[in-house]
Design an enzyme around this catalytic site. Structure first.
Site, PDB file in Angstrom:
ATOM      1  N   HIS D  17      34.169  29.739  41.206  1.00 14.80           N
ATOM      2  CA  HIS D  17      33.060  28.832  41.525  1.00 14.80           C
ATOM      3  C   HIS D  17      32.919  28.648  43.035  1.00 14.80           C
ATOM      4  CE1 HIS D  17      34.148  26.887  37.413  1.00 14.80           C
ATOM      5  NE2 HIS D  17      33.051  27.589  37.227  1.00 14.80           N
ATOM      6  N   LYS D  41      30.673  17.928  24.036  1.00 14.67           N
ATOM      7  CA  LYS D  41      31.762  18.782  24.496  1.00 14.67           C
ATOM      8  C   LYS D  41      32.994  17.942  24.787  1.00 14.67           C
ATOM      9  CE  LYS D  41      29.986  22.968  26.752  1.00 14.67           C
ATOM     10  NZ  LYS D  41      29.848  23.619  28.073  1.00 14.67           N
ATOM     11  N   ARG D  89      29.789  37.255  35.514  1.00 15.84           N
ATOM     12  CA  ARG D  89      30.999  38.078  35.558  1.00 15.84           C
ATOM     13  C   ARG D  89      30.938  39.283  34.646  1.00 15.84           C
ATOM     14  NH1 ARG D  89      34.742  33.245  33.872  1.00 15.84           N
ATOM     15  NH2 ARG D  89      32.878  33.154  32.603  1.00 15.84           N
ATOM     16  N   SER D 127      37.497  28.716  34.031  1.00 20.72           N
ATOM     17  CA  SER D 127      38.144  27.415  33.810  1.00 20.72           C
ATOM     18  C   SER D 127      39.019  27.456  32.570  1.00 20.72           C
ATOM     19  CB  SER D 127      37.077  26.328  33.656  1.00 20.72           C
ATOM     20  OG  SER D 127      36.341  26.180  34.844  1.00 20.72           O
TER      21      SER D 127
END
Lengths: 161, 161, 161, 161, 161, 161
Positions: D17, D41, D89, D127
């Site tokens: 990030h 979440k 990615r 993460s």
């Protein structure tokens, strides 16, 4: 000043290219539409024809149309541009663009590549499919700008005579 | 009557093509195996040879073998066919077929493309890999129908003399 | 008679589902929209609500709306249906559908899966993203049929009180 | 003024990030690192902890750290931001981001999403993998900024007592 | 004895190839770097030049450099090698390698293909991009071994005179 | 001695796993089938059941069945194993495995991950789809080894009573 480059072959420019140019032009102070002229590629339109078709399709004074023959990373350095813009339509585009972005950064560490997603409506349009349809006599009126349509018809009629 | 088209180069027909033809033939009233003959492609087999190899490999009277040179979307319109059938083996096939399906619908709004997945056992078989193996003298007995095998051997022996 | 099944959770039905149903209905004599009811999944709408939202969105008498709890391959065998229809939006869908098609054929050798590509305009629409937007109070008027919109508003307002 | 948003969960912020923030900050006049706080979440770190870990990792005054709970498209409209930035990615990221970009444009037609490719060296860092390694007691010294490392150790030690 | 083959065009060898050779050499008793020489491909470097560039880049006595013109599956059988090693950089590589591995096993049932992932730092390096950069006069000092760099400069200078 | 690890959840072992174990066992001096036991995952079978089902399915003395709870990179270091083996069925597997291989190398620089392609015939078989079919009462006789079949029937019958 933030100067960005939108490089490509543009053989010829499509409504997909035009959509991306219009969407990203506002993000930068100046956008150079940079037409590649590689000695190892065969183009349908000459470098001057390709530039002219782009110029005729756009009217924003912030957008310049240029051409180059060498390495994109060198062109960017020489012209003080630090941003490359590319549109992505599909997974296969994605991997190619990632490779080129990483290589360009290796060759010029100040060069950042940003990408935008092609409009889903224009996702299936590419220069090569447009040329194939033109060659086979298909109807391009809703698939290309009028000037490009006219140029394609002229090119393939000439070829057939 | 539901008439579907299964288009391709079939240079030459493979067991993968035959599997898809046999699986989808039952879904429609008539299936046209449509052999593309593009002036810009180089084929190993002539259009007549490619049609003959298909005809010899199939026996279902519902299946017709035809050829065309223009736009698939126009052929379908002229022959009152509203369905295109395609087999998909891999992700790279998938993106190509999606692009073509969207473009064909743009050119002919009554044309629907349906796809089926290649049999996993035949997933690695393509016309081009079969030709490469034939050229290098590999054993094709379990990889092609006997008539195609014979035609490949003849073609490459002729080329070598 | 050619009977096809279009299976899914339909929690709730989207304009993407409706587009696919309308495009494929004409290919078969009967189309069963088959609503899965798995004990291991949590649904926003009950099985009866999901069936009702579909029924209210479609008017073609050839289309039936049913539900099932067991194996799709068994349901197809029991109901004399030999075709499964699925829409594909992306590469990740493609791999999942290929796996399921191969497994379903293993479980029921007479079962063929055919897929169609999602309309590029509707490619980004899924039941889960629609529910997420509804939950966060976003505007769904152009993203869902009116009856689904109403049901979502009712569901999330009820949940908030 | 060109204001861009870099949205995410940042649970916690990673060196991936930070790399993207540093690379794109120069492209815009202001960059808002926007921390999502979704009620559906479960996060390891609270919204305040996540914001603090970001603030402690960055020092550029052009970068602001904010949070939101609603729709990103609405947040952008309310805060006069027309650009969303995302890092990609892998192919699976690509398809998710394309879907979200198209949906966000549908919900807010002035909102453009631009993406940059993750640094190949940091491509495998996320993460979730960082949290998994922390939980299993792996060495994170070269994989996270020191403040995040410390916070992870504290979090998992607390959990184990 | 476990003898493995690492096949490729190596036109020319790159730091990506060298990295893979060094990583896998330790897994086997002998590793043959096998240079393909296909009559249907055009190479920049001759088969002898390509072999020499590899030999000059490696010093491990366990590694042999050979060439072949026929089918890889036959070469492996003739040389009592049961393992093929390939590096994978991207999804597009992956599908090609899966197809080739399945076909090679069909042609030689004792032949197993194992793959390793390219180093992320070298992921964007390929023989073709290296040649393109060399041709356009780009700086290759950090992208190729010195002997390959020298050979490329010589090749393109010669070509330009 | 070359010791390799084949890690996984094996909940339960499938014919796909067994195929990969048999193909790769010959490549190494010792192969450890390593069963992951993560506290954050829910398994159908206990760690002992999973190990027993593997042991009962294999008879090669070179293959050991072990379990672990921590980081794979640490387990490999502690047990002097330098090779991880993984099977890949699809593009989505590929990206996950590439990420894990890169991360494992970062955590343990002596750890190399090699992958083999799943047999196309077994490509659609996974532990999760097998469990789903078992739960819904589908026929698994050709999809799992007999001992796993029996264990699944017992597990789901017990659950239903």
């Amino acid at each position: 000043m933030k100067r960005a480059i939108y490089p490509g072959s543009f053989d010829p420019i499509t409504v997909g290219h035009i959509d991306i140019i219009q969407r990203v032009a506002g993000l930068f102070d100046e956008l150079i539409v940079l037409v590649a002229n590689s000695t190892s590629k065969k183009y349908l339109f000459s470098i001057d024809e390709r530039k002219q078709l782009i110029t005729d399709s756009l009217i924003d004074p912030k957008i310049k149309v240029e051409s180059y023959e060498g390495l994109l990373a060198d062109y960017a350095r020489d012209h003080n541009a630090h941003i490359i813009v590319r549109g992505i339509r599909a997974v296969s585009d994605f991997e190619y663009e990632m490779t080129m972005a990483n290589m360009n950064k290796k060759l010029n560490e100040n060069l950042e590549t940003v990408t935008v997603f092609a409009d889903p409506n224009l996702n299936y349009i590419s220069s090569s499919i447009i040329k194939e349809i033109a060659k086979l006599g298909g109807d391009l009126t809703t698939l290309t700008p009028p000037n490009v349509h006219e140029a394609l018809v002229k090119k393939f009629n000439k070829g057939n005579n």
